[in-house]
Scaffold this active site. Structure first.
Site, PDB file in Angstrom:
ATOM      1  N   SER A  92     -15.265   1.623   0.365  1.00 32.55           N
ATOM      2  CA  SER A  92     -16.059   2.834   0.171  1.00 32.55           C
ATOM      3  C   SER A  92     -17.055   2.992   1.329  1.00 32.55           C
ATOM      4  O   SER A  92     -16.647   3.093   2.478  1.00 32.55           O
ATOM      5  CB  SER A  92     -16.745   2.784  -1.204  1.00 32.55           C
ATOM      6  OG  SER A  92     -17.229   4.041  -1.582  1.00 32.55           O
ATOM      7  N   HIS A 225     -11.575   4.575  -8.227  1.00 32.81           N
ATOM      8  CA  HIS A 225     -12.334   4.261  -7.022  1.00 32.81           C
ATOM      9  C   HIS A 225     -12.554   2.755  -6.878  1.00 32.81           C
ATOM     10  O   HIS A 225     -12.589   2.231  -5.768  1.00 32.81           O
ATOM     11  CB  HIS A 225     -13.677   4.990  -7.040  1.00 32.81           C
ATOM     12  CG  HIS A 225     -14.423   4.901  -5.750  1.00 32.81           C
ATOM     13  ND1 HIS A 225     -13.945   5.431  -4.573  1.00 32.81           N
ATOM     14  CD2 HIS A 225     -15.612   4.312  -5.438  1.00 32.81           C
ATOM     15  CE1 HIS A 225     -14.803   5.208  -3.593  1.00 32.81           C
ATOM     16  NE2 HIS A 225     -15.817   4.514  -4.090  1.00 32.81           N
TER      17      HIS A 225
END
Length: 263
Positions: A92, A225
């Site tokens: 990320s 995610h």
């Protein structure tokens, strides 16, 4: 404590390892997220886990709100550690920071053998994101939605006061990042994502191929995610295959095998 001690954690030091792996955490994350990685890869790989300011033992330091500043400061402490092949992995926000670190290492003539990026769109793809401008409740809601932090921890008022400033500074860095066009990396890039990640599409992750003149690989895992929580072993197999290819023994075996092939 030296700057290196502030920025880098070696949970399972592997002083005899032939290669090193730099691990950069997500927004709100800390070096301890990669303790399992260090345990799994030692003693074959020396894992360097990055601790951003503003959390855990760096709680009293203000968080940094610029990817470029984080990369600049991190590379300063990394250069003495590039005494053996270094591979970079980031998830990320950590993927974007990893890309900027890789660029700086390349300019310094030290840089990396490969860049592994996870759960992040390619750096040149800009999105209008304003999570960092939300009030505390809105910021907490976003973190819970992505399942990046144990929601039970976010229920405690004292914990909230400690972690929110770091989360906000990290989100600010991620959402205000400005890509600076320049030379592409000369190392391979391997992009990993979850198949139901609400933040990154397949096309956005595949666009990482535009940032290297070397090889590119794209891998999709089940999950959102934070697919990484349940698929870390698969990602580490990918990283381990790369780091093993860097060892003199592996290169020698490959050369012998090639020489023995009938012409």
């Amino acid at each position: 404590m030296t700057d290196t001690d502030l920025w880098v954690r070696r949970f399972h030091p592997a002083d005899e390892a032939a290669t090193r792996l730099l691990c950069l955490p997500h927004a709100g994350g800390s070096a301890s997220y990669f303790a399992r990685v260090a345990r799994t890869l030692a003693p074959e790989v020396d894992v360097l886990a990055v601790q951003y300011p503003g959390r855990q033992d760096r709680l009293r330091e203000p968080g940094l709100t610029s990817v470029h500043e984080i990369a600049d400061r991190l590379v300063t402490v990394l250069l003495p550690l590039v005494d053996r092949p270094l591979t970079v992995f980031g998830h990320s926000l950590g993927a974007t920071i990893g890309y900027e670190v890789a660029l700086r290492l390349r300019r310094a003539g030290a840089g990396p053998t490969a860049l592994f990026v996870s759960g992040r769109r390619a750096p040149h793809l800009r999105k209008e994101e304003r999570t960092h401008l939300r009030d505390d409740a809105g910021l907490i809601a976003e973190v819970r939605a992505l399942a990046g932090t144990d929601s039970a921890l976010l229920e405690a008022e004292d914990v909230l006061r400690m972690v929110l400033p770091a989360i906000r500074s990290d989100y600010t860095a991620a959402e205000t990042y400005e890509y600076r066009p320049g030379p592409r990396l000369d190392c391979p890039i391997v992009a990993h994502i979850g198949d139901s990640d609400p933040r990154v599409s397949v096309d956005e992750a595949k666009a990482w191929r535009e940032h290297t003149d070397a090889g590119f690989e794209f891998v999709v895992h089940p999950g959102g995610h934070f697919y990484l929580n349940d698929n870390m072993s698969a990602v580490l197999r990918s990283i381990r295959a790369h780091t093993r290819s860097l060892s003199p023994a592996s290169r020698g075996a490959a050369t012998v095998a090639h020489a023995e092939q009938p012409g």
